[in-house]
Design a protein around this motif. Structure first.
Motif, short mmCIF file in Angstrom:
data_model
loop_
_atom_site.label_atom_id
_atom_site.label_comp_id
_atom_site.label_asym_id
_atom_site.label_seq_id
_atom_site.Cartn_x
_atom_site.Cartn_y
_atom_site.Cartn_z
N ARG A 165 -3.78 8.20 2.15
CA ARG A 165 -4.95 7.53 1.62
C ARG A 165 -5.54 6.57 2.66
O ARG A 165 -4.88 5.66 3.14
N VAL A 207 -7.69 3.53 3.50
CA VAL A 207 -8.18 2.37 2.73
C VAL A 207 -9.18 1.52 3.51
O VAL A 207 -9.85 0.68 2.92
N GLU A 242 -6.04 -15.63 1.09
CA GLU A 242 -6.26 -16.40 -0.14
C GLU A 242 -5.26 -17.55 -0.28
O GLU A 242 -4.50 -17.61 -1.25
N PRO A 266 -14.85 -7.69 -3.01
CA PRO A 266 -14.17 -7.50 -4.29
C PRO A 266 -12.70 -7.10 -4.12
O PRO A 266 -12.29 -6.65 -3.06
N SER A 267 -11.96 -7.26 -5.18
CA SER A 267 -10.54 -6.94 -5.16
C SER A 267 -10.29 -5.48 -4.81
O SER A 267 -11.01 -4.59 -5.27
N GLY A 268 -9.31 -5.24 -3.97
CA GLY A 268 -8.92 -3.87 -3.64
C GLY A 268 -9.73 -3.24 -2.52
O GLY A 268 -9.55 -2.06 -2.21
N CYS A 269 -10.62 -4.01 -1.87
CA CYS A 269 -11.45 -3.39 -0.83
C CYS A 269 -10.78 -3.41 0.54
O CYS A 269 -11.32 -2.90 1.50
N GLY A 270 -9.58 -3.99 0.62
CA GLY A 270 -8.82 -3.86 1.87
C GLY A 270 -8.78 -5.10 2.74
O GLY A 270 -8.42 -5.01 3.91
N LYS A 271 -9.10 -6.27 2.18
CA LYS A 271 -9.09 -7.48 2.99
C LYS A 271 -7.68 -7.84 3.44
O LYS A 271 -7.45 -8.12 4.62
N SER A 272 -6.74 -7.78 2.49
CA SER A 272 -5.35 -8.11 2.86
C SER A 272 -4.82 -7.09 3.86
O SER A 272 -4.15 -7.45 4.84
N THR A 273 -5.13 -5.85 3.61
CA THR A 273 -4.69 -4.81 4.53
C THR A 273 -5.23 -5.08 5.93
O THR A 273 -4.51 -5.00 6.92
N HIS A 303 -11.72 -15.49 -2.29
CA HIS A 303 -12.57 -14.99 -3.38
C HIS A 303 -13.52 -16.08 -3.85
O HIS A 303 -14.29 -15.88 -4.77
N PHE A 328 -2.65 4.29 4.10
CA PHE A 328 -1.32 4.22 3.50
C PHE A 328 -0.97 5.65 3.15
O PHE A 328 -1.56 6.22 2.23
N ILE A 344 5.06 -1.44 6.85
CA ILE A 344 5.08 -0.75 5.57
C ILE A 344 5.29 0.74 5.84
O ILE A 344 4.61 1.32 6.68
#
Ligand SMILES: Nc1ncnc2c1ncn2[C@@H]1O[C@H](COP(=O)(O)OP(=O)(O)OP(=O)(O)O)[C@@H](O)[C@H]1O
Ligand SMILES: [Mg+2]
Lengths: 322, 281
Positions: B42, B44, B198, B63-70, B229, B39, B82
């Motif tokens: 950065r 990710v 999710e 864990p949250s923020g590790c880039g799964k959605s990305t 999760h 992004f 984006i």
């Protein structure tokens, strides 16, 4: 023996039981009613002025078209002016709505960020141009060009009734006046639509994209229906300005006391607001003044009626997509 | 289930998926090779390579923020929408890199559907209108809209709750119902792959179980990639699992991947073991 119905609790009273809210609510209510009272005051003041006009002219004041004040008895009728105001507004809207939507769609969904910011500023500036300046611009700069366009329209599309012109005079036409109105409406409608479209929830855009939408289908089925209420509000604002616009139209429209029903590139048309301003400086006396104020009252009524009708149309077409 | 029939997919019966089935032998529907994502400046995600066998369910955990959605958004080219988004590596689907110049992203998004974390039905449409929205939006022609509506709503486990009010506004549905509506909507365009980010995070346990059932049913026809999760959920629904992890201020990467039974029963990496047992951070 049956059980009594349970008592329904009064939720409204509970909702305002916070003291600060109560005070604030009262202030807001008073302010709102003041605004309404002012509006009603204007209506009553103007309404009273219509009495002499009706006494002398009867209903024909709004059903006929004439302005012969110095004859005996004088005849005056503003139908052509009322109709003209609506015609000009319609011409303006036909130009302004597509232009504004395209502009706002372009700024929100297509333009690179810097260009979008530039366009936004430019359009907001356009809204601030005083109408007298626009009128002067239209008179000196738009007129000669528009004369040419209209000649071409007449030459190639003259077989369509609205593009007929018998007089050969292409100045002072409803088309030019409507065009000037469009220029005044575009910044208003564009600003509002842009803000509304920019607030389309990203998750809806995402959903649409993940279903294989193109920009066009996304706009048509998702963004525009979502922003519909706001966009319509913007159009109403623009329409209000168009119906009441006086001075800019004064510069470019030849006021004639005949109804120009549909020949939009024929010289001569009507507009209540412009009638008032063009006569006001040289009124022949009390009587004509009261006629002008009466005309103002009917412009006010016309604006209300147009708004109500427009709202009804909008409410009817606002069904859910099946 | 009639989805398979209506799709005209040859319904060669794949062996019922059991934990011992040799998923790795299956044909690969989709795979990523060395995918890295940025992004702006950065980074990710780094070097993600995963194979998704046909008609399997793959769980992405971490864990949250590790880039799964990305990551999941790179699989149907939503990522590129984006501003500032960049990508390296390749995503192969039907033998082609979906990021190749001559690939139409709209066709990709049609074949690779997506269900988001937050239920997002279109509020300006009825329930029925929502189910059919993909057909309108993509210009896809399918006949028998009534059948499509019933079939997909049944598949999403929502039919009985809404069959009497298909003309009602979609905004009236509860969060869990809305999410199932969104699943039906995604199915109506007959995707070959379904990405789910999710999908149950807004649902109660009963709706969650319903959706898990739906996922199992769907996986007979569709390849499913699901971010979750919920460890039990990963175990219940998935054949394979990939564990993502991002160290502080580092891009996320895949620590370990393989059969779900292996990842949960016999992980090779200590971090995986800690994560799947809830001992993390
Ligand atoms: N639009 C964006 N612009 C910039 N950075 C982003 C954007 N979206 C996500 N990121 C960053 O990318 C990283 C990965 O985010 P991502 O949403 O993929 O995480 P995730 O694994 O799905 O987390 P969660 O489990 O909480 O949903 C995060 O550090 C996030 O801050
Ligand atoms: Mg996420």
């Amino acid at each position: 023996m049956s059980l009594a119905d349970p008592e329904i609790r009064d939720l409204k009273a509970a909702a305002t039981s916070h003291r600060g809210d109560r005070v604030f609510n009262r202030i807001i209510t008073v302010a709102a009613f003041t605004a309404l009272a002012v509006l009603a005051g204007i209506a009553v003041f103007l309404g009273l002025q219509t009495i002499p006009a009706f006494q002398s002219q009867g209903l024909s004041f709004i059903t006929t078209t004439a302005w012969d004040i110095n004859t005996d008895p004088p005849t005056a009728g503003i139908w052509g002016m009322l109709y003209g105001s609506v015609l000009l507004a319609v011409i303006g809207l036909v130009i302004a709505i597509p232009a504004s939507l395209l502009l706002s769609i372009f700024t929100v969904f297509l333009a690179p960020r810097k260009l979008a910011a530039g366009l936004t500023n430019l359009i907001d500036l356009m809204a601030a141009i005083p109408s007298v300046i626009l009128g002067l611009w239209a008179f000196y700069i738009l007129n000669p060009t528009a004369e040419e366009w209209q000649r071409l329209l007449n030459q190639y599309l003259g077989w369509i009734p609205i593009f007929q012109n018998a007089s050969g005079n292409f100045l002072g036409t409803p088309f030019i006046a409507g065009f000037v109105l469009a220029i005044m409406m575009i910044p208003i409608i564009t600003s509002v639509s842009r803000e509304v479209l920019a607030r389309t929830p990203p998750e809806l855009i995402n959903a649409s994209e993940s279903l294989g939408s193109s920009l066009w289908t996304m706009l048509r089925y998702v963004a525009l229906p979502y922003g519909r209420g706001g966009i319509v509000g913007g159009i109403m604002l623009g329409l209000g300005r168009a119906l009441g616009e006086t001075i800019a139209v004064f510069f470019v429209l030849k006021i004639v006391f005949e109804v120009n029903w549909y020949q939009i590139i024929e010289s001569g048309g009507g507009s209540v607001a412009t009638l008032i301003v063009s006569r006001f400086g040289e009124v022949s006396g009390e009587f004509e003044l009261s006629l002008l104020l009466a005309a103002g009252f009917f412009l006010f009524v016309l604006t209300l009626v147009v708004n109500v009708i427009a709202n009804l149309i909008v409410a009817r077409t606002g069904r859910l997509q099946k | 289930m009639s989805i398979a029939e209506s799709k005209g997919v040859d319904t060669i019966q794949t062996p019922a998926v059991t934990d011992s089935s040799p998923t790795t032998d299956r044909e690969i529907e989709m795979s990523t090779q060395d995918v890295s994502v940025w992004f702006g400046k950065r980074k990710v995600l780094e070097g993600v390579s995963i194979d998704f066998p046909k008609r399997s369910v793959t769980a992405l955990i971490g864990p949250s923020g590790c880039g799964k959605s990305t990551f999941i958004r790179t699989l149907n080219r939503l990522h590129e929408l984006i501003p500032g988004a960049a990508l390296a590596g390749s995503v192969m689907y039907e033998g082609k890199d979906i990021y190749d110049r001559d690939v139409d992203p709209v066709q990709i998004r049609l074949k690779i559907g997506m269900v988001f974390q937050k239920p997002n039905p279109f509020p300006s449409m009825t329930i029925r209108g929502n189910v059919l929205a993909g057909l309108k939006l993509s210009g896809m022609k399918r006949s028998n809209h009534d059948d499509i509506v019933e079939e997909t709503l049944r598949a999403a486990g929502l039919w009985n709750e809404v069959k009497d009010r298909l003309g009602a506004a979609a905004g009236e549905l509860s969060g869990g119902q809305a999410q199932r509506l969104v699943i039906a909507r995604a199915l109506a365009v007959q995707p070959h792959v379904l990405l789910m980010d999710e999908p149950c995070s807004a649902l109660d346990p009963a709706s969650t179980l319903k959706i898990e059932e739906t996922i199992r049913d769907l996986s007979k026809d569709v390849t499913i990639i699901i971010v979750t999760h919920n460890m039990q959920q990963a175990v219940r629904v998935s054949d394979r699992t990939a564990f993502f992890l991002a160290a502080e201020n580092e891009p996320g990467h895949v620590v370990e991947q393989g059969l779900t039974t292996e990842i949960f029963g016999n992980p090779q990496d200590q971090r995986t073991l800690d994560y799947v047992n809830g001992r993390f951070g």
